[in-house]
Scaffold this motif. Structure first.
Motif, PDB file in Angstrom:
ATOM      1  N   MET A   1       0.868  -1.244   0.071  1.00 44.96           N
ATOM      2  CA  MET A   1      -0.107  -0.129  -0.127  1.00 44.96           C
ATOM      3  C   MET A   1       0.766   1.317  -0.013  1.00 44.96           C
ATOM      4  N   LYS A   2       0.498   2.291  -0.889  1.00 44.32           N
ATOM      5  CA  LYS A   2       1.253   3.506  -1.148  1.00 44.32           C
ATOM      6  C   LYS A   2       0.267   4.345  -0.387  1.00 44.32           C
ATOM      7  N   ALA A   3       1.011   5.612   0.174  1.00 46.83           N
ATOM      8  CA  ALA A   3       0.442   6.789   0.670  1.00 46.83           C
ATOM      9  C   ALA A   3       0.423   7.663  -0.446  1.00 46.83           C
ATOM     10  N   VAL A   4      -0.867   8.415  -0.507  1.00 48.42           N
ATOM     11  CA  VAL A   4      -0.954   9.330  -1.520  1.00 48.42           C
ATOM     12  C   VAL A   4      -1.425  10.778  -0.806  1.00 48.42           C
ATOM     13  N   ILE A   5      -1.002  11.838  -1.451  1.00 41.90           N
ATOM     14  CA  ILE A   5      -1.586  13.182  -1.093  1.00 41.90           C
ATOM     15  C   ILE A   5      -2.685  13.164  -1.522  1.00 41.90           C
ATOM     16  N   SER A   6      -3.756  13.442  -0.744  1.00 41.23           N
ATOM     17  CA  SER A   6      -5.170  13.578  -1.157  1.00 41.23           C
ATOM     18  C   SER A   6      -5.690  15.022  -1.436  1.00 41.23           C
ATOM     19  N   ALA A   7      -5.013  16.021  -0.525  1.00 39.32           N
ATOM     20  CA  ALA A   7      -5.390  17.320  -0.701  1.00 39.32           C
ATOM     21  C   ALA A   7      -3.930  18.113  -0.178  1.00 39.32           C
ATOM     22  N   VAL A   8      -4.154  19.353  -0.605  1.00 40.94           N
ATOM     23  CA  VAL A   8      -2.755  20.494  -0.403  1.00 40.94           C
ATOM     24  C   VAL A   8      -3.327  21.825  -0.334  1.00 40.94           C
ATOM     25  N   ALA A   9      -2.794  22.606   0.745  1.00 41.57           N
ATOM     26  CA  ALA A   9      -3.165  23.960   0.627  1.00 41.57           C
ATOM     27  C   ALA A   9      -1.674  24.723   1.395  1.00 41.57           C
ATOM     28  N   HIS A  10      -1.928  26.005   1.360  1.00 34.21           N
ATOM     29  CA  HIS A  10      -0.882  26.723   1.851  1.00 34.21           C
ATOM     30  C   HIS A  10      -1.319  28.015   2.254  1.00 34.21           C
ATOM     31  N   HIS A  11      -0.543  28.705   3.286  1.00 34.21           N
ATOM     32  CA  HIS A  11      -1.030  29.857   3.641  1.00 34.21           C
ATOM     33  C   HIS A  11       0.336  30.645   3.996  1.00 34.21           C
ATOM     34  N   VAL A  12       0.255  32.213   3.803  1.00 30.02           N
ATOM     35  CA  VAL A  12       1.261  33.060   4.060  1.00 30.02           C
ATOM     36  C   VAL A  12       0.517  34.294   4.897  1.00 30.02           C
ATOM     37  N   PRO A  13       1.216  34.765   5.686  1.00 31.18           N
ATOM     38  CA  PRO A  13       0.782  35.910   6.323  1.00 31.18           C
ATOM     39  C   PRO A  13       0.526  37.221   5.298  1.00 31.18           C
ATOM     40  N   GLU A  14      -0.263  38.184   5.782  1.00 31.07           N
ATOM     41  CA  GLU A  14      -0.724  39.213   4.806  1.00 31.07           C
ATOM     42  C   GLU A  14       0.525  40.084   4.713  1.00 31.07           C
ATOM     43  N   GLY A  15       1.452  40.443   5.500  1.00 31.82           N
ATOM     44  CA  GLY A  15       2.319  41.383   5.240  1.00 31.82           C
ATOM     45  C   GLY A  15       3.362  41.353   4.546  1.00 31.82           C
ATOM     46  N   ASP A 171      -0.776   1.118  -6.423  1.00 30.80           N
ATOM     47  CA  ASP A 171       0.469   1.563  -6.083  1.00 30.80           C
ATOM     48  C   ASP A 171       1.407   1.999  -6.843  1.00 30.80           C
ATOM     49  N   SER A 172       0.780   2.403  -8.067  1.00 26.12           N
ATOM     50  CA  SER A 172       1.715   3.102  -9.008  1.00 26.12           C
ATOM     51  C   SER A 172       1.573   4.519  -8.772  1.00 26.12           C
ATOM     52  N   TYR A 173       0.686   4.923  -7.806  1.00 26.57           N
ATOM     53  CA  TYR A 173       0.700   6.382  -7.428  1.00 26.57           C
ATOM     54  C   TYR A 173       1.151   6.659  -6.042  1.00 26.57           C
ATOM     55  N   GLY A 174       1.718   7.999  -5.505  1.00 29.22           N
ATOM     56  CA  GLY A 174       1.798   8.402  -4.252  1.00 29.22           C
ATOM     57  C   GLY A 174       3.063   8.665  -4.001  1.00 29.22           C
ATOM     58  N   ILE A 175       3.475   8.482  -2.824  1.00 27.91           N
ATOM     59  CA  ILE A 175       4.976   8.575  -2.197  1.00 27.91           C
ATOM     60  C   ILE A 175       5.813   7.386  -2.620  1.00 27.91           C
ATOM     61  N   LEU A 176       6.638   7.254  -3.660  1.00 26.91           N
ATOM     62  CA  LEU A 176       7.230   6.201  -4.353  1.00 26.91           C
ATOM     63  C   LEU A 176       8.631   5.738  -3.929  1.00 26.91           C
TER      64      LEU A 176
END
Ligand code: UT7
Length: 329
Positions: A1-15, A171-176
Motif C-alpha cells: 500500500m502506498k500513501a498518496v497526497i489527497s489534498a494540499v493547501a498553503h497560507h502566508v501572512p498578509e504583510g 500502488d503506482s501512485y503516491g509517495i514512491l
C-alpha cells in the motif's frame, strides 16, 4: 500500500516586505539580494505564532476532502519555530482545529523538515497505523531573525502549508521513493546559538543577540549545491527516470543558484522547476508544501505526473522524495 497526497493547501501572512524595505534599515540593496538569492519579497507576521500561519492550510485541506476535524488520526508539524518550546505545535493545532481524535508531534528537520515529515507520515499510512495523516510544514522565521544582520535577515520569510495523506488504491501512485540524509557536522555553520538546553535564555544571551539564526552562508551554499543535486539525481537514476519523464522538480527555496545547479544536474529545463523564492524567500519547512500547493492551485500538475521534491538545510539535513501525483484536476 502506498500513501498518496489527497489534498494540499498553503497560507502566508498578509504583510509583504520587499527588498527595498531592507534598504532603509541595513547596508544592502535590492540588486544584491536579487542577484545573489533570487528573492524579491517575503511575508512576515509580526503578531501571532506558527499555528496561526498553519491553521488556515489545515482547514482548507479538510474542506477540499469534505472531511471533519475528527476524521484526522495523526498530525505531524515540521518546524523549528513552534509556538512554544512545549507543548508541541501539533497539540496546539489539534485544539485549534478541533481534531479530537488525533495524536501527533513536531519534527525538527529545519529546511528538510517537510520531507522528513512526509516520509514519516507515509510510513504510518503504509503500516496501517493511521488512515488520515495531516502533515504540515512551516516556519515563522521572523521570530528568530536578527534584523540587524544583513547576511541572514534578508533571506527568510514566514509561511507554510499542509498535505493530507491517505492510502492510495493503485500502488503506482503516491509517495514512491525517498532518500533522506543527515550530517551533524553542519551544526557549526547553521544554528541558533541560544534558547535550547545547551544555552538557556539569560539576560546576557538576549543582549548578545544569540536567539537568532547564525549562518556561515558560503559553507552552507557549497554543501547545499552538492547535497541537493546528488540526491535529486540519485532518486531519478534508481527509479529509471529520465529528465523527460519528470514533470516537476519541487526544490527547497533557499537560493535560486542552488535550485539552478540541482536542475542542471538532473538535466531539467527551467520550465520544469517550481520557483517562488522571488515572492516568499526561504520559509524553511514551508517552502515545499507552498510550492506543491501553488502547482496544484494553478492546475500545473496533473494525475500521473512524476514530481521530485528535494531539500537541504540545517543539521545538515537533506533529501529527495519521488511522488506520482494522484489528484484529478
Ligand atoms: O535553507 C537553509 C540552507 N541555507 C542555504 O541554503 C543558504 C546557502 N547560502 C547562500 O545562499 C549564500 O551563501 C548567501 C545568499 C547567504 C550569501 O551569498 P554569497 O554569494 O555566498 O555571499 P557571501 O556570503 O560570500 O558574501 C559576499 C559579500 C560579503 O562582503 P565582502 O566580505 O565580500 O565585502 C558580504 O558581507 O556580500 C556581503 N553581503 C551583503 N551585501 C549586501 C552579505 N549579505 C549582504 C546583503 N547585502 N544582504
Amino acid at each position: 500500500m502506498k500513501a498518496v497526497i489527497s489534498a494540499v493547501a498553503h497560507h502566508v501572512p498578509e504583510g509583504v516586505y520587499d527588498n527595498v524595505w531592507f534598504e532603509s534599515k541595513l547596508d544592502t540593496t535590492d540588486e544584491w539580494i536579487t542577484s545573489r538569492t533570487g528573492i524579491k519579497e517575503r511575508h512576515f507576521a509580526f503578531e501571532g505564532g506558527l499555528t496561526d500561519i498553519l491553521l488556515p492550510s489545515a482547514q482548507k485541506v479538510l474542506k477540499q476532502r469534505g472531511l471533519k476535524p475528527e476524521d484526522i488520526d495523526i498530525i505531524i508539524v515540521a518546524t523549528i519555530t513552534g509556538d512554544r518550546v512545549f507543548p508541541s505545535s501539533a497539540a496546539i493545532l489539534q485544539r485549534k482545529l478541533g481534531a479530537i481524535n488525533a495524536w501527533g508531534f513536531d519534527l525538527a528537520g529545519a529546511c528538510s523538515g517537510f520531507l522528513y515529515a512526509l516520509v514519516t507520515g507515509a510510513k504510518f499510512i503504509e503500516s496501517g497505523a493511521g488512515k488520515r495523516v495531516l502533515v504540515l510544514g512551516g516556519d515563522k522565521m521572523s521570530s528568530i531573525l536578527n534584523f540587524e544582520d544583513r547576511t541572514t535577515c534578508v533571506l527568510f520569510g514566514d509561511g507554510g502549508g499542509a498535505v493530507l495523506l491517505e492510502a492510495g488504491e493503485d500502488d503506482s501512485y503516491g509517495i514512491l521513493d525517498h532518500i533522506l540524509r543527515m550530517d551533524g557536522k553542519g551544526e557549526a555553520y547553521l544554528h541558533q546559538p541560544a534558547g535550547g538546553s545547551l544555552k538557556p535564555p539569560t539576560v546576557e544571551s538576549v543582549l548578545n543577540r544569540e536567539h537568532y539564526v547564525y549562518q556561515e552562508g558560503q559553507f552552507v551554499f557549497k554543501s547545499a549545491v552538492k547535497g541537493m543535486a546528488d540526491v535529486s539525481f540519485e532518486i531519478m537514476e534508481r527509479n529509471n527516470l529520465k529528465a523527460d519523464d519528470i514533470a516537476w522538480l519541487v526544490p527547497h527555496q533557499a537560493n535560486l543558484r542552488i535550485i539552478d545547479a540541482t536542475a542542471a544536474r538532473m538535466g531539467l529545463p527551467h520550465d520544469k522547476v517550481m520557483i517562488n523564492i522571488d515572492r516568499y524567500g526561504n520559509t524553511t519547512a514551508g517552502t515545499i508544501p507552498i510550492c506543491i500547493s501553488e502547482l496544484h492551485e494553478m492546475k500545473k500538475v496533473k494525475k500521473g505526473d512524476y514530481l521530485v521534491l528535494s531539500s537541504f538545510g540545517a543539521g545538515y539535513t537533506w533529501g529527495s522524495v519521488l511522488i506520482r501525483w494522484s489528484i484529478d484536476t
